[in-house]
Write a protein that holds these residues in place. Structure first.
Motif, PDB file in Angstrom:
ATOM      1  N   ARG A  62       0.831  -1.207   0.000  1.00 18.33           N
ATOM      2  CA  ARG A  62       0.000   0.000   0.000  1.00 18.33           C
ATOM      3  C   ARG A  62       0.868   1.261   0.000  1.00 18.33           C
ATOM      4  O   ARG A  62       0.598   2.203  -0.740  1.00 18.33           O
ATOM      5  CB  ARG A  62      -0.928  -0.013   1.204  1.00 18.33           C
ATOM      6  CG  ARG A  62      -1.992   1.078   1.122  1.00 18.33           C
ATOM      7  CD  ARG A  62      -2.900   1.076   2.304  1.00 18.33           C
ATOM      8  NE  ARG A  62      -2.107   1.535   3.454  1.00 18.33           N
ATOM      9  CZ  ARG A  62      -2.376   1.226   4.699  1.00 18.33           C
ATOM     10  NH1 ARG A  62      -3.380   0.443   4.991  1.00 18.33           N
ATOM     11  NH2 ARG A  62      -1.647   1.686   5.684  1.00 18.33           N
ATOM     12  N   ARG A  63       1.925   1.256   0.814  1.00 16.54           N
ATOM     13  CA  ARG A  63       2.829   2.408   0.843  1.00 16.54           C
ATOM     14  C   ARG A  63       3.561   2.568  -0.479  1.00 16.54           C
ATOM     15  O   ARG A  63       3.752   3.674  -0.963  1.00 16.54           O
ATOM     16  CB  ARG A  63       3.850   2.261   1.971  1.00 16.54           C
ATOM     17  CG  ARG A  63       3.361   2.713   3.308  1.00 16.54           C
ATOM     18  CD  ARG A  63       4.501   2.806   4.311  1.00 16.54           C
ATOM     19  NE  ARG A  63       5.390   1.663   4.287  1.00 16.54           N
ATOM     20  CZ  ARG A  63       5.160   0.513   4.902  1.00 16.54           C
ATOM     21  NH1 ARG A  63       4.070   0.348   5.597  1.00 16.54           N
ATOM     22  NH2 ARG A  63       6.033  -0.468   4.838  1.00 16.54           N
ATOM     23  N   ALA A  64       3.959   1.440  -1.070  1.00 15.20           N
ATOM     24  CA  ALA A  64       4.687   1.488  -2.332  1.00 15.20           C
ATOM     25  C   ALA A  64       3.819   2.047  -3.451  1.00 15.20           C
ATOM     26  O   ALA A  64       4.312   2.773  -4.320  1.00 15.20           O
ATOM     27  CB  ALA A  64       5.206   0.106  -2.701  1.00 15.20           C
ATOM     28  N   GLU A  73      10.764   7.328   3.260  1.00 11.13           N
ATOM     29  CA  GLU A  73      10.198   8.230   4.264  1.00 11.13           C
ATOM     30  C   GLU A  73       8.885   7.674   4.818  1.00 11.13           C
ATOM     31  O   GLU A  73       8.657   7.698   6.027  1.00 11.13           O
ATOM     32  CB  GLU A  73       9.952   9.606   3.658  1.00 11.13           C
ATOM     33  CG  GLU A  73      11.211  10.380   3.394  1.00 11.13           C
ATOM     34  CD  GLU A  73      10.942  11.699   2.686  1.00 11.13           C
ATOM     35  OE1 GLU A  73       9.765  12.004   2.354  1.00 11.13           O
ATOM     36  OE2 GLU A  73      11.915  12.437   2.449  1.00 11.13           O
ATOM     37  N   ARG A  74       8.039   7.166   3.935  1.00 10.37           N
ATOM     38  CA  ARG A  74       6.775   6.591   4.380  1.00 10.37           C
ATOM     39  C   ARG A  74       7.010   5.376   5.277  1.00 10.37           C
ATOM     40  O   ARG A  74       6.308   5.172   6.260  1.00 10.37           O
ATOM     41  CB  ARG A  74       5.913   6.191   3.181  1.00 10.37           C
ATOM     42  CG  ARG A  74       5.340   7.363   2.411  1.00 10.37           C
ATOM     43  CD  ARG A  74       4.607   6.884   1.155  1.00 10.37           C
ATOM     44  NE  ARG A  74       4.128   7.986   0.361  1.00 10.37           N
ATOM     45  CZ  ARG A  74       2.911   8.518   0.480  1.00 10.37           C
ATOM     46  NH1 ARG A  74       2.067   8.032   1.371  1.00 10.37           N
ATOM     47  NH2 ARG A  74       2.544   9.516  -0.284  1.00 10.37           N
ATOM     48  N   THR A  75       8.004   4.576   4.922  1.00  7.83           N
ATOM     49  CA  THR A  75       8.321   3.395   5.731  1.00  7.83           C
ATOM     50  C   THR A  75       8.827   3.800   7.111  1.00  7.83           C
ATOM     51  O   THR A  75       8.438   3.212   8.125  1.00  7.83           O
ATOM     52  CB  THR A  75       9.349   2.516   5.007  1.00  7.83           C
ATOM     53  OG1 THR A  75       8.820   2.141   3.727  1.00  7.83           O
ATOM     54  CG2 THR A  75       9.671   1.264   5.799  1.00  7.83           C
ATOM     55  N   LEU A  76       9.692   4.795   7.176  1.00  3.71           N
ATOM     56  CA  LEU A  76      10.188   5.275   8.473  1.00  3.71           C
ATOM     57  C   LEU A  76       9.058   5.827   9.331  1.00  3.71           C
ATOM     58  O   LEU A  76       9.023   5.598  10.547  1.00  3.71           O
ATOM     59  CB  LEU A  76      11.276   6.329   8.268  1.00  3.71           C
ATOM     60  CG  LEU A  76      12.619   5.798   7.800  1.00  3.71           C
ATOM     61  CD1 LEU A  76      13.583   6.952   7.521  1.00  3.71           C
ATOM     62  CD2 LEU A  76      13.223   4.867   8.832  1.00  3.71           C
ATOM     63  N   HIS A  77       8.134   6.544   8.714  1.00  2.00           N
ATOM     64  CA  HIS A  77       6.982   7.051   9.461  1.00  2.00           C
ATOM     65  C   HIS A  77       6.119   5.893   9.968  1.00  2.00           C
ATOM     66  O   HIS A  77       5.614   5.936  11.098  1.00  2.00           O
ATOM     67  CB  HIS A  77       6.139   7.995   8.595  1.00  2.00           C
ATOM     68  CG  HIS A  77       6.769   9.336   8.388  1.00  2.00           C
ATOM     69  ND1 HIS A  77       6.962  10.245   9.400  1.00  2.00           N
ATOM     70  CD2 HIS A  77       7.264   9.916   7.267  1.00  2.00           C
ATOM     71  CE1 HIS A  77       7.537  11.327   8.932  1.00  2.00           C
ATOM     72  NE2 HIS A  77       7.745  11.147   7.622  1.00  2.00           N
ATOM     73  N   ALA A  78       5.957   4.861   9.158  1.00  2.97           N
ATOM     74  CA  ALA A  78       5.173   3.698   9.572  1.00  2.97           C
ATOM     75  C   ALA A  78       5.850   2.985  10.743  1.00  2.97           C
ATOM     76  O   ALA A  78       5.178   2.550  11.685  1.00  2.97           O
ATOM     77  CB  ALA A  78       4.981   2.734   8.407  1.00  2.97           C
ATOM     78  N   SER A 136       5.889   8.227  -4.498  1.00  4.34           N
ATOM     79  CA  SER A 136       6.248   8.783  -5.805  1.00  4.34           C
ATOM     80  C   SER A 136       7.645   8.359  -6.246  1.00  4.34           C
ATOM     81  O   SER A 136       8.019   8.597  -7.384  1.00  4.34           O
ATOM     82  CB  SER A 136       6.161  10.309  -5.761  1.00  4.34           C
ATOM     83  OG  SER A 136       7.055  10.810  -4.788  1.00  4.34           O
ATOM     84  N   GLY A 137       8.403   7.755  -5.372  1.00  4.79           N
ATOM     85  CA  GLY A 137       9.750   7.301  -5.711  1.00  4.79           C
ATOM     86  C   GLY A 137      10.365   6.576  -4.538  1.00  4.79           C
ATOM     87  O   GLY A 137       9.747   6.442  -3.471  1.00  4.79           O
ATOM     88  N   PRO A 138      11.607   6.123  -4.706  1.00  5.39           N
ATOM     89  CA  PRO A 138      12.239   5.360  -3.617  1.00  5.39           C
ATOM     90  C   PRO A 138      12.480   6.176  -2.354  1.00  5.39           C
ATOM     91  O   PRO A 138      12.357   5.652  -1.246  1.00  5.39           O
ATOM     92  CB  PRO A 138      13.554   4.873  -4.215  1.00  5.39           C
ATOM     93  CG  PRO A 138      13.676   5.474  -5.560  1.00  5.39           C
ATOM     94  CD  PRO A 138      12.408   6.156  -5.896  1.00  5.39           C
ATOM     95  N   ILE A 139      12.785   7.446  -2.498  1.00  2.00           N
ATOM     96  CA  ILE A 139      13.021   8.274  -1.305  1.00  2.00           C
ATOM     97  C   ILE A 139      11.717   8.501  -0.559  1.00  2.00           C
ATOM     98  O   ILE A 139      11.664   8.422   0.670  1.00  2.00           O
ATOM     99  CB  ILE A 139      13.686   9.606  -1.700  1.00  2.00           C
ATOM    100  CG1 ILE A 139      15.094   9.317  -2.230  1.00  2.00           C
ATOM    101  CG2 ILE A 139      13.734  10.571  -0.529  1.00  2.00           C
ATOM    102  CD1 ILE A 139      15.823  10.512  -2.765  1.00  2.00           C
ATOM    103  N   ASP A 140      10.641   8.745  -1.309  1.00  5.38           N
ATOM    104  CA  ASP A 140       9.331   8.906  -0.688  1.00  5.38           C
ATOM    105  C   ASP A 140       8.899   7.617   0.005  1.00  5.38           C
ATOM    106  O   ASP A 140       8.345   7.650   1.110  1.00  5.38           O
ATOM    107  CB  ASP A 140       8.303   9.316  -1.748  1.00  5.38           C
ATOM    108  CG  ASP A 140       6.953   9.657  -1.153  1.00  5.38           C
ATOM    109  OD1 ASP A 140       6.910  10.189  -0.023  1.00  5.38           O
ATOM    110  OD2 ASP A 140       5.935   9.386  -1.810  1.00  5.38           O
TER     111      ASP A 140
END
Length: 115
Positions: A86-88, A99-104, A92-96
């Protein structure tokens, strides 16, 4: 001789084919990790500082802290991994995505610590 190697490669290919885990495995694993984390928290909450003068009393709290930390970290990783697709798709890209993974990871860690 080439027929032998062809059969051997076919056997290896069949033997090493991916196997899907049972559907209930992740639920059982998550419930077991949650239970271990809660038991470790209960053990640490019942811990009394006055008994810590004697080093023989250190085993249970140290074991509870180690088990709780390990089970909690595994629980965070399991939950974050379950939501990866879902996050992937939203990233919008690998850096995003990173960041989303770190927030999760931070959100899941906060959920476990707030219990």
């Amino acid at each position: 001789m080439s027929e032998t190697f062809g059969d051997f490669e076919g056997l290896l290919r069949r033997a090493l084919a991916p196997v899907e885990p049972p559907e209930q495995l992740s639920l059982r694993l998550e419930s077991t990790l949650t239970e271990l984390t809660e038991l470790a928290q209960d053990e640490l909450e019942s811990w009394e500082l006055s008994t810590m003068r004697d080093p023989r009393n250190w085993v249970r709290p140290v074991a509870a802290a180690a088990i709780g930390t390990t089970a909690g970290a595994a629980l965070v990783l399991l939950r974050v991994r379950q939501q990866h697709r879902r996050r992937a798709s939203k990233a919008s890209g690998p850096i995003d995505l990173a960041e989303r993974t770190l927030h999760a990871v931070a959100d899941e860690t906060r959920k476990i610590l707030d219990r």
